[in-house]
Design a protein around this motif. Sequence first.
Motif, PDB file in Angstrom:
ATOM      1  N   ALA A  90      -5.134   6.932   1.259  1.00 33.05           N
ATOM      2  CA  ALA A  90      -6.570   6.375   1.507  1.00 33.05           C
ATOM      3  C   ALA A  90      -7.234   5.904   2.871  1.00 33.05           C
TER       4      ALA A  90
ATOM      5  N   ILE B 206     -14.388  -2.646 -12.585  1.00 34.29           N
ATOM      6  CA  ILE B 206     -14.265  -1.220 -11.964  1.00 34.29           C
ATOM      7  C   ILE B 206     -13.444  -0.551 -12.940  1.00 34.29           C
TER       8      ILE B 206
ATOM      9  N   LYS C 256     -13.322   2.561  -4.112  1.00 28.14           N
ATOM     10  CA  LYS C 256     -13.936   1.844  -5.085  1.00 28.14           C
ATOM     11  C   LYS C 256     -13.951   0.326  -5.081  1.00 28.14           C
ATOM     12  N   THR C 257     -12.630  -0.135  -4.409  1.00 33.70           N
ATOM     13  CA  THR C 257     -12.950  -1.535  -4.006  1.00 33.70           C
ATOM     14  C   THR C 257     -13.896  -1.840  -3.186  1.00 33.70           C
TER      15      THR C 257
ATOM     16  N   GLU D 134       0.913  -1.178  -0.032  1.00 32.91           N
ATOM     17  CA  GLU D 134       0.076  -0.119   0.063  1.00 32.91           C
ATOM     18  C   GLU D 134       0.793   1.258   0.050  1.00 32.91           C
TER      19      GLU D 134
ATOM     20  N   ASP E 293      -0.494   4.280  -2.104  1.00 38.62           N
ATOM     21  CA  ASP E 293      -1.770   4.844  -1.643  1.00 38.62           C
ATOM     22  C   ASP E 293      -1.972   5.190  -0.264  1.00 38.62           C
TER      23      ASP E 293
ATOM     24  N   THR F 292     -11.027   7.189  -3.978  1.00 36.23           N
ATOM     25  CA  THR F 292      -9.687   6.224  -3.655  1.00 36.23           C
ATOM     26  C   THR F 292      -9.750   5.049  -4.179  1.00 36.23           C
ATOM     27  N   ASP F 293      -8.575   4.347  -4.600  1.00 38.17           N
ATOM     28  CA  ASP F 293      -9.050   2.996  -4.997  1.00 38.17           C
ATOM     29  C   ASP F 293      -9.483   2.072  -3.903  1.00 38.17           C
TER      30      ASP F 293
ATOM     31  N   ASP G  82     -12.767   3.873 -13.951  1.00 37.11           N
ATOM     32  CA  ASP G  82     -12.361   5.134 -13.089  1.00 37.11           C
ATOM     33  C   ASP G  82     -13.637   5.822 -12.465  1.00 37.11           C
ATOM     34  N   ASP G  83     -14.638   5.777 -13.040  1.00 34.47           N
ATOM     35  CA  ASP G  83     -15.811   6.679 -12.344  1.00 34.47           C
ATOM     36  C   ASP G  83     -17.022   5.769 -12.501  1.00 34.47           C
TER      37      ASP G  83
ATOM     38  N   GLN H 133     -16.308   7.620  -5.500  1.00 36.73           N
ATOM     39  CA  GLN H 133     -15.325   7.281  -4.586  1.00 36.73           C
ATOM     40  C   GLN H 133     -14.077   7.927  -5.160  1.00 36.73           C
TER      41      GLN H 133
END
Length: 161
Positions: A52, A126, A108-109, A46, A49, A104-105, A128-129, A102
């Motif tokens: 996050a 998934i 989104k996860t 991690e 990122d 952040t990754d 980008d948006d 969302q």
Amino acid sequence: MLYFLLLFSALGAFWLLLSGHWHNQLLLALGAASALLAAWVGVRMERRDTGAYSLGMLLRLPRYLAWLVAAIVRANIDVVNRIWYPDTHPIHPVAGRLPSSQGTDLGKTIYANSITLTPGTVAIEIGDDDVFVHALTREGFDELAAGEMDRRVTWAEGGRR
């Protein structure tokens, strides 16, 4: 370093809670070693990122998880009704893209995993948006399209609600 310590503490406590080996020193040492290794791997994975995660997100997550458990129970009841009573509760599969807000990754996860954990829906891809979703019914897809889960995940990650 704080993230590593929090992760190590959480993993160690979780291992201890699940194992129940409070008095065997060898197993305690092996559990601590495995938590240490897992925390080290987690930190290395991690690094790119690190923004996050926050204490605020950690504090908001239980409220989201409580809502998610209730949504999973409701979806389970719906799927069981569709299996037991196919004449009155037909299945009509639907697939489509749903927007995700969302930032952040991790957010989104969590959103995609929440969709997949809810019976009758699966997050396939998934973007980008957005998230490409398959649902057993139009009602299930429309419920996701209404955006309640998306708003709650965004709130849990620290965004607006």
